[in-house]
Motif scaffolding. Structure first.
Motif, PDB file in Angstrom:
ATOM      1  N   VAL A  26       2.430 -11.229   3.828  1.00 30.58           N
ATOM      2  CA  VAL A  26       3.141 -10.122   3.205  1.00 30.58           C
ATOM      3  C   VAL A  26       3.154 -10.413   1.705  1.00 30.58           C
ATOM      4  N   LEU A  27       2.526  -9.528   0.930  1.00 31.35           N
ATOM      5  CA  LEU A  27       2.337  -9.751  -0.497  1.00 31.35           C
ATOM      6  C   LEU A  27       3.080  -8.704  -1.320  1.00 31.35           C
ATOM      7  N   GLU A  28       3.888  -9.164  -2.249  1.00 32.07           N
ATOM      8  CA  GLU A  28       4.419  -8.266  -3.271  1.00 32.07           C
ATOM      9  C   GLU A  28       3.379  -8.191  -4.381  1.00 32.07           C
ATOM     10  N   ILE A  29       2.917  -6.994  -4.695  1.00 35.04           N
ATOM     11  CA  ILE A  29       1.797  -6.827  -5.624  1.00 35.04           C
ATOM     12  C   ILE A  29       2.215  -5.981  -6.824  1.00 35.04           C
ATOM     13  N   SER A  30       1.981  -6.501  -8.012  1.00 34.52           N
ATOM     14  CA  SER A  30       2.270  -5.753  -9.238  1.00 34.52           C
ATOM     15  C   SER A  30       1.038  -4.987  -9.692  1.00 34.52           C
ATOM     16  N   SER A  31       1.250  -4.032 -10.587  1.00 30.80           N
ATOM     17  CA  SER A  31       0.117  -3.304 -11.139  1.00 30.80           C
ATOM     18  C   SER A  31      -0.814  -4.252 -11.897  1.00 30.80           C
ATOM     19  N   PHE A  32      -0.247  -5.268 -12.538  1.00 29.53           N
ATOM     20  CA  PHE A  32      -1.082  -6.215 -13.285  1.00 29.53           C
ATOM     21  C   PHE A  32      -2.065  -6.934 -12.361  1.00 29.53           C
ATOM     22  N   GLN A  33      -1.622  -7.260 -11.159  1.00 27.29           N
ATOM     23  CA  GLN A  33      -2.510  -7.916 -10.190  1.00 27.29           C
ATOM     24  C   GLN A  33      -3.569  -6.951  -9.681  1.00 27.29           C
ATOM     25  N   ASP A  54       3.410  -0.114 -22.116  1.00 24.44           N
ATOM     26  CA  ASP A  54       2.769  -0.818 -23.221  1.00 24.44           C
ATOM     27  C   ASP A  54       1.466  -1.480 -22.778  1.00 24.44           C
ATOM     28  N   ARG A  55       1.330  -1.762 -21.463  1.00 23.08           N
ATOM     29  CA  ARG A  55       0.097  -2.357 -20.934  1.00 23.08           C
ATOM     30  C   ARG A  55      -0.944  -1.292 -20.571  1.00 23.08           C
ATOM     31  N   TYR A  56      -0.534  -0.024 -20.612  1.00 17.48           N
ATOM     32  CA  TYR A  56      -1.419   1.060 -20.164  1.00 17.48           C
ATOM     33  C   TYR A  56      -1.609   2.126 -21.232  1.00 17.48           C
ATOM     34  N   ASP A  57      -1.688   1.690 -22.478  1.00 20.93           N
ATOM     35  CA  ASP A  57      -1.925   2.597 -23.621  1.00 20.93           C
ATOM     36  C   ASP A  57      -0.914   3.741 -23.667  1.00 20.93           C
ATOM     37  N   TYR A  58       0.284   3.485 -23.141  1.00 21.27           N
ATOM     38  CA  TYR A  58       1.344   4.486 -23.086  1.00 21.27           C
ATOM     39  C   TYR A  58       0.871   5.773 -22.402  1.00 21.27           C
ATOM     40  N   ASN A  59      -0.012   5.597 -21.433  1.00 25.26           N
ATOM     41  CA  ASN A  59      -0.556   6.709 -20.652  1.00 25.26           C
ATOM     42  C   ASN A  59      -0.112   6.521 -19.198  1.00 25.26           C
ATOM     43  N   PHE A  60       0.782   7.385 -18.741  1.00 30.04           N
ATOM     44  CA  PHE A  60       1.351   7.237 -17.401  1.00 30.04           C
ATOM     45  C   PHE A  60       0.269   7.289 -16.318  1.00 30.04           C
ATOM     46  N   GLN A  61      -0.750   8.129 -16.522  1.00 30.51           N
ATOM     47  CA  GLN A  61      -1.811   8.241 -15.514  1.00 30.51           C
ATOM     48  C   GLN A  61      -2.539   6.911 -15.329  1.00 30.51           C
ATOM     49  N   ASN A  62      -2.713   6.157 -16.397  1.00 25.51           N
ATOM     50  CA  ASN A  62      -3.348   4.839 -16.264  1.00 25.51           C
ATOM     51  C   ASN A  62      -2.534   3.934 -15.347  1.00 25.51           C
ATOM     52  N   TYR A  63      -1.235   4.004 -15.493  1.00 23.03           N
ATOM     53  CA  TYR A  63      -0.340   3.200 -14.643  1.00 23.03           C
ATOM     54  C   TYR A  63      -0.391   3.682 -13.197  1.00 23.03           C
ATOM     55  N   ILE A  64      -0.419   5.002 -13.004  1.00 26.29           N
ATOM     56  CA  ILE A  64      -0.552   5.573 -11.654  1.00 26.29           C
ATOM     57  C   ILE A  64      -1.841   5.089 -10.996  1.00 26.29           C
ATOM     58  N   ASP A  65      -2.937   5.160 -11.738  1.00 27.85           N
ATOM     59  CA  ASP A  65      -4.233   4.725 -11.204  1.00 27.85           C
ATOM     60  C   ASP A  65      -4.195   3.249 -10.803  1.00 27.85           C
ATOM     61  N   SER A  66      -3.507   2.455 -11.592  1.00 26.22           N
ATOM     62  CA  SER A  66      -3.385   1.030 -11.272  1.00 26.22           C
ATOM     63  C   SER A  66      -2.658   0.843  -9.939  1.00 26.22           C
ATOM     64  N   LYS A  67      -1.563   1.540  -9.749  1.00 23.54           N
ATOM     65  CA  LYS A  67      -0.811   1.422  -8.494  1.00 23.54           C
ATOM     66  C   LYS A  67      -1.661   1.876  -7.303  1.00 23.54           C
ATOM     67  N   PHE A  68      -2.431   2.945  -7.483  1.00 21.31           N
ATOM     68  CA  PHE A  68      -3.249   3.463  -6.385  1.00 21.31           C
ATOM     69  C   PHE A  68      -4.458   2.571  -6.086  1.00 21.31           C
ATOM     70  N   ASN A  69      -4.709   1.582  -6.923  1.00 18.02           N
ATOM     71  CA  ASN A  69      -5.755   0.602  -6.601  1.00 18.02           C
ATOM     72  C   ASN A  69      -5.470  -0.120  -5.289  1.00 18.02           C
ATOM     73  N   ILE A  70      -4.216  -0.113  -4.862  1.00 12.18           N
ATOM     74  CA  ILE A  70      -3.845  -0.832  -3.639  1.00 12.18           C
ATOM     75  C   ILE A  70      -4.567  -0.269  -2.416  1.00 12.18           C
ATOM     76  N   ILE A  71      -4.987   1.005  -2.469  1.00 11.67           N
ATOM     77  CA  ILE A  71      -5.704   1.594  -1.324  1.00 11.67           C
ATOM     78  C   ILE A  71      -7.185   1.814  -1.624  1.00 11.67           C
ATOM     79  N   ARG A  72      -7.637   1.320  -2.752  1.00 15.83           N
ATOM     80  CA  ARG A  72      -8.994   1.592  -3.216  1.00 15.83           C
ATOM     81  C   ARG A  72     -10.070   1.213  -2.205  1.00 15.83           C
TER      82      ARG A  72
END
Length: 450
Positions: free
Chosen positions: A157-164, A187-205
């Protein structure tokens, strides 16, 4: 002659040292580099394991000679060294990406802007309590790679951050959980919310039809993103607002889950965790448990015996009928929204720290209706003070945690809640959120003995 593949590990914390140990065990030529000084614990481990390392510097010539770089999640992709590695087409991956390639265990990966720690701990507890051979890793506990090197678990069971998730290629969890997505770490995603969303959705990529995707249906952000994507995995919704055919929902103060023809029901009031956000966390964990084949008796026993980790709505003391709550882990506004929603009593809120581009409008109504006093514990107090002036009757600023707690006691009356829920990072006055929470607890306990 077979030449050893050269692996460079950047970052000498828990994940980096674990990755170095796994790489060494798999026969790679490993070198660890950290621009800061290593904690003595980790330098001792690397020395004991005969893994060469450097600290206080990055030897770029050696790093650029790598065949593969495993990067700490704390290092942004935007730093010059990482950009240079990518320009040279040297693969840069995360520890979870590296470790997942060396285990046949079923991986349960949990992410979200908030709630992922509690959900991960609860899911792990349910499985372990039921007798499954399960490891806990990711953004919590011991290094995933280190455990893969030395253990032989059936489940992780893994807790996964967007950075990972930013540095995965083939990482494929058998069960992926997405609890929520609200603006954080922009600040890690060029202040673009969609970039952060895309990072989170990498979990099902990399998921396939054999895998499961558990998601919070009530999140408009998640719903809209799902509509845009072709998701092959089996989808199970979690909801507080409506019944779900496959998944879990909250109705009439009960947690109800229907997964693969099996049902489960439990009165939420019986659980040791409180608040609507924890109902979501529990529903996700129950869904995981059902997918792993746990029976209702085992799930119920696990739910009732669970104890959450420190610094997450942790009750510290009740003094003169005033309850002191440590929620130091609440490092963004969304976490404070959930925290305030957990209490019916009047609240004295202690907040502040390093602002990450926070939008306080999200909690304005809750603060107006519930918070009788705001104590700002921070070097940079102006943004919080200016926003809530006129909304909160009493505002006080300080840089001393004992002073903050003393002021909260002065303002409180029996029946109040004093809530440390900062909405900000801790690095202006503290080493980390744990240090902030521990010093808050010590300050509260000083009240008991004074």
């Amino acid at each position: 002659m077979l030449v050893q593949k050269k692996v460079i590990v950047l970052g000498g914390g828990e994940s980096g040292v674990g990755a170095a140990i796994l790489a060494r065990n798999k026969g790679f030529d490993v070198f660890l580099s950290d621009r800061s000084q290593l904690h003595q614990k980790y330098s001792d481990i690397l020395t004991r394991e005969n893994i060469p390392f450097e600290q206080g510097i990055h030897s770029e010539a050696r790093i650029f000679d790598a065949d593969l770089v495993i990067k700490s999640p704390g290092i942004p992709d935007t730093v010059p060294l990482i950009r240079a590695l990518k320009e040279k087409e040297i693969p840069v991956i995360s520890e979870i990406e590296f470790a997942s390639g060396y285990t046949d265990a079923k991986i349960i990966a949990i992410t979200g802007s908030n709630g992922k720690t509690t959900t991960t701990l609860l899911a792990y507890h349910l499985l372990k309590n039921a007798g499954l051979h399960v490891g806990l890793a990711g953004n919590i506990g011991d290094s995933f790679a280190w455990q893969v090197a030395e253990k032989d678990y059936e489940y992780y069971v893994l807790e996964i951050s967007s950075f990972q998730l930013d540095n995965i290629i083939h990482f494929r969890p058998h069960m992926a959980v997405l609890l929520n997505i609200t603006p954080d770490h922009l600040d890690r995603y060029d202040y673009n919310f969609q970039n952060y969303i895309d990072s989170k959705f990498n979990i099902i990529r990399n998921q396939t039809a054999e895998d499961h995707f558990i998601y919070f249906q009530d999140s408009e952000v998640i719903r809209k993103e799902i509509e845009k994507r072709n998701i092959p995995s089996s989808m199970l919704a979690v909801s507080l607002e409506s019944e779900t055919e496959q998944g879990a929902y909250f109705f009439n103060r009960k947690l109800i889950s229907n997964v693969s023809g099996k049902s489960f029901e439990e009165d939420f009031a019986e659980l040791p965790v409180k608040g609507p956000h924890n109902a979501v966390n529990a529903l996700a964990a129950i869904t995981i448990a059902q997918l792993c084949g746990l029976n209702p008796v085992a799930i119920r026993e696990g739910l009732l015996s669970f104890r959450n980790a420190p610094h997450r709505l942790e009750e510290v003391e009740t003094i003169h009928e005033v309850t002191y709550i440590n929620d130091s882990k609440a490092t963004n506004v969304d976490s404070v929204f959930y925290a305030l929603g957990s209490f019916e009593q009047p609240v004295i809120l202690i907040a502040g720290g390093v602002d990450k581009g926070n939008d306080y409008s999200q909690i304005e109504e809750l603060v107006r209706n519930k918070v009788k006093g705001l104590i700002i514990l921070s070097k940079d107090f102006e943004k919080l003070r200016d926003y809530f002036t006129g909304i909160v009757a009493h505002i006080y600023t300080t840089q001393d945690v004992q002073n903050a707690v003393n002021k909260a006691q002065e303002w409180s009356v029996p029946g109040d809640v004093v809530l440390l829920s900062p909405a900000c990072a801790s690095f202006d006055l503290f080493q980390n959120y744990e240090d902030r929470g521990n010093k808050f607890k010590a300050a509260v306990r000083n009240l008991v003995h004074s």
